[in-house]
Write a protein that holds these residues in place. Structure first.
Motif, PDB file in Angstrom:
ATOM      1  N   LEU A  76       0.873  -1.177   0.000  1.00 47.18           N
ATOM      2  CA  LEU A  76       0.000   0.000   0.000  1.00 47.18           C
ATOM      3  C   LEU A  76       0.906   1.221   0.000  1.00 47.18           C
ATOM      4  N   ILE A  77       0.580   2.188  -0.850  1.00 47.68           N
ATOM      5  CA  ILE A  77       1.340   3.431  -0.840  1.00 47.68           C
ATOM      6  C   ILE A  77       0.369   4.605  -0.821  1.00 47.68           C
ATOM      7  N   LEU A  78       0.902   5.755  -0.419  1.00 51.45           N
ATOM      8  CA  LEU A  78       0.128   6.973  -0.557  1.00 51.45           C
ATOM      9  C   LEU A  78       0.461   7.523  -1.940  1.00 51.45           C
ATOM     10  N   ASP A  79      -0.507   7.447  -2.855  1.00 52.72           N
ATOM     11  CA  ASP A  79      -0.269   7.890  -4.229  1.00 52.72           C
ATOM     12  C   ASP A  79      -0.637   9.365  -4.334  1.00 52.72           C
ATOM     13  N   ARG A  80       0.405  10.208  -4.536  1.00 52.49           N
ATOM     14  CA  ARG A  80       0.120  11.645  -4.507  1.00 52.49           C
ATOM     15  C   ARG A  80      -0.636  12.121  -5.734  1.00 52.49           C
ATOM     16  N   ALA A  81      -0.415  11.479  -6.868  1.00 56.16           N
ATOM     17  CA  ALA A  81      -1.115  11.923  -8.067  1.00 56.16           C
ATOM     18  C   ALA A  81      -2.586  11.519  -7.978  1.00 56.16           C
ATOM     19  N   ALA A  82      -2.850  10.282  -7.559  1.00 54.50           N
ATOM     20  CA  ALA A  82      -4.231   9.808  -7.443  1.00 54.50           C
ATOM     21  C   ALA A  82      -4.900  10.367  -6.189  1.00 54.50           C
ATOM     22  N   LYS A  83      -4.125  10.946  -5.283  1.00 48.57           N
ATOM     23  CA  LYS A  83      -4.621  11.448  -3.990  1.00 48.57           C
ATOM     24  C   LYS A  83      -5.400  10.349  -3.268  1.00 48.57           C
ATOM     25  N   ALA A  84      -4.781   9.193  -3.179  1.00 50.21           N
ATOM     26  CA  ALA A  84      -5.448   8.049  -2.567  1.00 50.21           C
ATOM     27  C   ALA A  84      -4.422   7.050  -2.054  1.00 50.21           C
ATOM     28  N   VAL A  85      -4.826   6.317  -1.019  1.00 48.65           N
ATOM     29  CA  VAL A  85      -4.044   5.163  -0.611  1.00 48.65           C
ATOM     30  C   VAL A  85      -4.295   4.115  -1.686  1.00 48.65           C
ATOM     31  N   THR A  86      -3.215   3.572  -2.228  1.00 44.61           N
ATOM     32  CA  THR A  86      -3.335   2.728  -3.414  1.00 44.61           C
ATOM     33  C   THR A  86      -2.712   1.356  -3.171  1.00 44.61           C
ATOM     34  N   VAL A  87      -3.447   0.312  -3.551  1.00 45.39           N
ATOM     35  CA  VAL A  87      -2.922  -1.052  -3.455  1.00 45.39           C
ATOM     36  C   VAL A  87      -2.029  -1.300  -4.663  1.00 45.39           C
ATOM     37  N   ILE A  88      -0.851  -1.863  -4.405  1.00 52.84           N
ATOM     38  CA  ILE A  88       0.010  -2.315  -5.488  1.00 52.84           C
ATOM     39  C   ILE A  88       0.155  -3.825  -5.303  1.00 52.84           C
ATOM     40  N   ALA A  89      -0.167  -4.574  -6.326  1.00 52.91           N
ATOM     41  CA  ALA A  89      -0.075  -6.029  -6.188  1.00 52.91           C
ATOM     42  C   ALA A  89       0.516  -6.630  -7.446  1.00 52.91           C
ATOM     43  N   SER A  90       1.252  -7.716  -7.257  1.00 56.27           N
ATOM     44  CA  SER A  90       1.836  -8.397  -8.401  1.00 56.27           C
ATOM     45  C   SER A  90       2.045  -9.866  -8.062  1.00 56.27           C
ATOM     46  N   ALA A  91       1.816 -10.703  -9.058  1.00 54.75           N
ATOM     47  CA  ALA A  91       2.057 -12.127  -8.857  1.00 54.75           C
ATOM     48  C   ALA A  91       3.535 -12.468  -9.042  1.00 54.75           C
ATOM     49  N   ASP A  92       4.341 -11.452  -9.410  1.00 55.11           N
ATOM     50  CA  ASP A  92       5.797 -11.632  -9.490  1.00 55.11           C
ATOM     51  C   ASP A  92       6.413 -11.067  -8.226  1.00 55.11           C
ATOM     52  N   GLY A  93       6.413 -11.838  -7.153  1.00 51.33           N
ATOM     53  CA  GLY A  93       6.932 -11.333  -5.884  1.00 51.33           C
ATOM     54  C   GLY A  93       8.396 -11.624  -5.713  1.00 51.33           C
ATOM     55  N   GLY A  94       8.946 -11.162  -4.586  1.00 47.99           N
ATOM     56  CA  GLY A  94      10.318 -11.494  -4.226  1.00 47.99           C
ATOM     57  C   GLY A  94      11.360 -10.624  -4.886  1.00 47.99           C
ATOM     58  N   VAL A  95      10.952  -9.838  -5.878  1.00 51.87           N
ATOM     59  CA  VAL A  95      11.904  -8.919  -6.506  1.00 51.87           C
ATOM     60  C   VAL A  95      11.455  -7.489  -6.215  1.00 51.87           C
ATOM     61  N   GLU A  96      12.317  -6.529  -6.517  1.00 50.26           N
ATOM     62  CA  GLU A  96      11.963  -5.125  -6.342  1.00 50.26           C
ATOM     63  C   GLU A  96      10.779  -4.799  -7.250  1.00 50.26           C
ATOM     64  N   ILE A  97       9.745  -4.205  -6.652  1.00 60.66           N
ATOM     65  CA  ILE A  97       8.552  -3.900  -7.440  1.00 60.66           C
ATOM     66  C   ILE A  97       8.879  -2.869  -8.519  1.00 60.66           C
ATOM     67  N   GLU A  98       9.845  -1.973  -8.236  1.00 60.44           N
ATOM     68  CA  GLU A  98      10.244  -0.969  -9.236  1.00 60.44           C
ATOM     69  C   GLU A  98      10.797  -1.656 -10.484  1.00 60.44           C
ATOM     70  N   GLU A  99      11.479  -2.808 -10.248  1.00 61.15           N
ATOM     71  CA  GLU A  99      12.058  -3.562 -11.351  1.00 61.15           C
ATOM     72  C   GLU A  99      10.938  -4.145 -12.217  1.00 61.15           C
ATOM     73  N   THR A 100       9.938  -4.754 -11.562  1.00 57.09           N
ATOM     74  CA  THR A 100       8.793  -5.305 -12.291  1.00 57.09           C
ATOM     75  C   THR A 100       8.075  -4.197 -13.057  1.00 57.09           C
ATOM     76  N   ALA A 101       7.963  -3.027 -12.409  1.00 59.17           N
ATOM     77  CA  ALA A 101       7.257  -1.905 -13.030  1.00 59.17           C
ATOM     78  C   ALA A 101       7.926  -1.525 -14.343  1.00 59.17           C
ATOM     79  N   LYS A 102       9.262  -1.654 -14.380  1.00 57.29           N
ATOM     80  CA  LYS A 102      10.007  -1.304 -15.594  1.00 57.29           C
ATOM     81  C   LYS A 102       9.910  -2.403 -16.644  1.00 57.29           C
ATOM     82  N   THR A 103      10.128  -3.661 -16.205  1.00 52.88           N
ATOM     83  CA  THR A 103      10.248  -4.745 -17.172  1.00 52.88           C
ATOM     84  C   THR A 103       8.894  -5.294 -17.621  1.00 52.88           C
ATOM     85  N   ASN A 104       7.911  -5.276 -16.701  1.00 56.54           N
ATOM     86  CA  ASN A 104       6.630  -5.914 -17.032  1.00 56.54           C
ATOM     87  C   ASN A 104       5.475  -5.182 -16.341  1.00 56.54           C
TER      88      ASN A 104
END
Lengths: 382, 292
Positions: free
Chosen positions: A104-132
């Motif tokens: 969960l993050i505070l998303d400043r652009a959406a002005k909302a608490v935002t769920v971030i979820a991925s079935a590709d766990g165990g790695v840096e989420i920023e990395e997944t965000a870039k690659t997939n």
């Protein structure tokens, strides 16, 4: 403020998130005792706030208590990205069928608490965000009514959980949200969230970052601060109400306002120097705070010149000038100081500075150049 | 013309009897800002600033008695969210919150309630706005300005003053200068202010002062490329900031490789906006773009 893994897990467990109970240890003998109590293979994990501890050898599997003791001896004292490991978390080793990311993050652009979820766990989420990026769900929650069951279901289906896992997922998602809200977090993440071969859902690692502005109303969380992992000068600054971050250069900076403090550092660099710190003395800076700021900057022996840049507004220039002169008189060690004060009461400020024979500057560019030159001269003389 | 505040502004100051509130209210009044009311609970019936401003217990009463149409908030962080809600509840359409250190989750609710009410919020943790020679709301020193054709929007406080001073020294005057605040959740963003400047006939050029963290500058750059035909110059603070550290402003943090000064500079330049290496270069960039 970042919380250590064992603190983050403590908070999540209190809110009903399923995880394996661990034991904190600070010596190899304690790690051995912890492994004995757990009674199964364990993982010995360095408790540091910097990332990449696994790659640095800070997380190790141990099949027996004797092995746990040996691994603990290797990890304690290890330096990971400049931080010496002092504390370990000993947890039961889990068998992993699949890893997920849930945050969960505070998303400043959406002005909302935002769920971030991925079935590709165990790695840096920023990395997944870039690659997939398609593998990541971003789900902003309604800011006034919060997490609802349909949100929980949406995340569970996105992660592809089976019916039994979906039932177990509810308390985890709701607990993570409750922990986030109750502790005024900026970020709360479980990475990885795993399923075991038996189908169980477990939070294996957790990280909570708190909103510093909300800490005054959470003394119990403030008490979780890991002072061993902070620069002593940063601790002193915080206690004095000063925003201070230590850097590697030789030109100390004292500025009012965060944006101007960053700009001052940038201009020191542009003038060929290296800033020794970020320091924002804040609004309405008083003589005693200025004095503390100097002491904190000069605590770093590498500092060879100080650039003071004050643009008046909330901060009154004459108060700052008087504070600078007084503070300088009481310092153990002095270095050349370039002082620029503009704005409210700047005429009075300039008089005070001139009488005290400080180096003054007409512009910020000029001040940065003079500070770089002064540090060079001081370095040559030393 | 100008944006946000002008001669028709009828300002209420919430927290007018506090130390900072009183100090800056005096400066606002001296600048010529029409302060019609002050508000401090329990001090209703008294007056502030040497008897020049009546003080009320509630915002509703202040609005009813004086027709206040804008508010400036100086109350401490624990009470500030409620102060913003009270102002919006009383129908004030424009609210400036100077207060810093408000928890982000508190701001989340305030942001959405104010939006539903149709109230525009500037800040929190901002220096306010000055429409030169018309009205100054907040804490920007009045003497740094000169009237002219440039609108300025910034995420910072004192860095804004630095840039304004550099422009004034170079003979480039301003219409309105506004600081939107350095917190993660602020009421108005760059695009809100840029679109107002874009519509304002007297504003001929726009200066934008950003800093590391978030992606507001990148979004603003995309907006400018689409909508803004006025010459622009920009500066982004924090090129030397290390990643992962919060640089004073809660919003100023580089995380996961995003929000760097370099990515913002590239986005702005790609939108045809000239980006300065130092605040002192801003006037030159504006002149080069034909601003007189």
């Amino acid at each position: 403020m970042k919380l250590q893994e064992y603190r983050s897990k403590e908070i999540l467990a209190r809110h009903g998130v399923a995880l394996l109970d661990g034991i904190v240890a600070s010596t190899p003998a304690e790690a051995r005792a912890a492994a004995e109590r757990i009674g199964s293979p364990v993982v010995v994990k360095a408790q540091v706030l910097v990332g990449g501890r696994g790659k640095a050898g800070g997380v190790k599997l141990a099949a027996t208590p004797a092995e746990a003791e040996a691994r603990a001896a290797e990890i304690i004292g290890l330096v990971i990205k400049g931080v010496t490991v002092r504390t370990l978390l000993v947890v039961p080793a889990a068998e992993i069928a699949k890893e997920y990311y849930l945050g969960l993050i505070l998303d400043r652009a959406a002005k909302a608490v935002t769920v971030i979820a991925s079935a590709d766990g165990g790695v840096e989420i920023e990395e997944t965000a870039k690659t997939n990026p398609g593998a990541i769900l971003r789900l902003p929650l309604h800011p006034l009514i919060g997490l609802r069951e349909h949100n929980v279901r949406r995340v569970a289906f996105f992660l592809g959980l089976d019916p039994e896992q979906r039932r177990a997922f509810g308390p985890i998602m709701r607990g993570l949200y409750a922990a986030f809200m109750a502790s005024d977090a900026d970020l709360a993440e479980i990475n990885p969230l795993v399923t075991t071969p038996g189908g169980e859902l477990l939070a294996l690692d957790a990280k909570i970052v708190l909103d510093d502005s909300a800490l005054p109303r959470h003394p119990e969380l403030e008490a979780m601060r890991d002072l061993a992992e902070e620069e002593p000068s940063e601790i002193a600054a915080r206690e004095a109400g000063i925003n201070f971050i230590k850097l590697d250069g030789n030109i100390g900076c004292m500025v009012n306002g965060a944006g101007l403090a960053m700009t001052t550092m940038d201009l020191v660099k542009l003038a060929g120097g290296e800033p020794a710190n970020f320091l924002d003395i804040g609004g309405g800076a008083k003589a005693d705070r200025v004095s503390t700021a100097f002491a904190i900057i000069l605590d770093d022996p590498r500092v060879q010149a100080i650039l003071v840049n004050i643009f008046g507004g909330i901060t009154r220039g004459d108060e700052v000038a008087r504070g600078i002169v007084e503070a300088r008189a009481s310092l153990q060690r002095t270095v050349p100081m370039v002082v620029r004060i503009v704005g409210t009461n700047s005429v009075e400020a300039a008089d005070i500075l001139r009488q005290a024979n400080l180096i003054t500057a007409d512009s910020l560019d000029d001040a940065a150049a003079k500070a770089v030159a002064a540090a060079l001269a001081e370095g040559g003389a030393a | 013309m100008s944006i946000l505040v002008n001669n028709a502004t009828r300002l209420l100051v919430q927290g007018i009897t506090g130390r900072e509130g009183e100090f800056h209210s005096r400066a606002m009044l001296e600048y010529g800002t029409p302060i019609v009311a002050g508000m401090t609970p329990g001090k209703g019936g008294q007056s502030a600033l040497d008897g020049r401003v009546p003080v009320y217990d509630t915002v509703a009463e202040a609005v009813e008695q004086t027709g206040a149409n804008a508010s400036c908030i100086f109350v401490p962080a624990p009470a500030a969210p409620d102060a913003m809600l009270e102002a919006a509840e009383a129908g004030i359409p424009l609210i400036f919150c100077i207060t810093e250190g408000i928890p982000a989750l508190d701001m989340l609710a305030v942001y959405h309630v104010l939006r539903a009410k149709g109230a525009r919020l500037i800040g929190p943790n901002c220096p306010g706005a000055t429409s030169v020679s018309e009205a100054k709301v907040g804490i920007i020193p009045g003497e740094i300005h000169r009237r002219g054709p440039v609108g300025l929007v910034s995420r910072s406080g004192t860095l804004t003053y630095e840039v304004v001073q550099a422009m004034t020294d170079a003979g480039l005057g301003q219409t309105t200068c506004v600081g939107i605040g350095g917190d993660p959740i602020v009421g108005s963003n760059f695009i809100d202010m840029l679109s107002m400047f874009n519509e304002d006939p007297e504003t001929e050029a726009i200066v934008m002062i950003g800093e590391i963290g978030g992606d507001e500058e990148e979004r603003a750059a995309a907006y400018c490329a689409r909508e803004v035909r006025k010459p622009m110059a920009a500066f982004v603070a924090g090129r030397t900031a290390p990643p992962g550290r919060r640089m004073g402003h809660a919003g100023a943090i580089i995380s996961g490789g995003a929000g760097t000064a370099e990515s913002k500079r590239l986005a702005l330049e790609a939108a045809g906006i000239r980006v300065a290496d130092s605040p002192s270069q801003i006037p030159g960039l504006l002149r080069a773009a034909g601003v007189r």
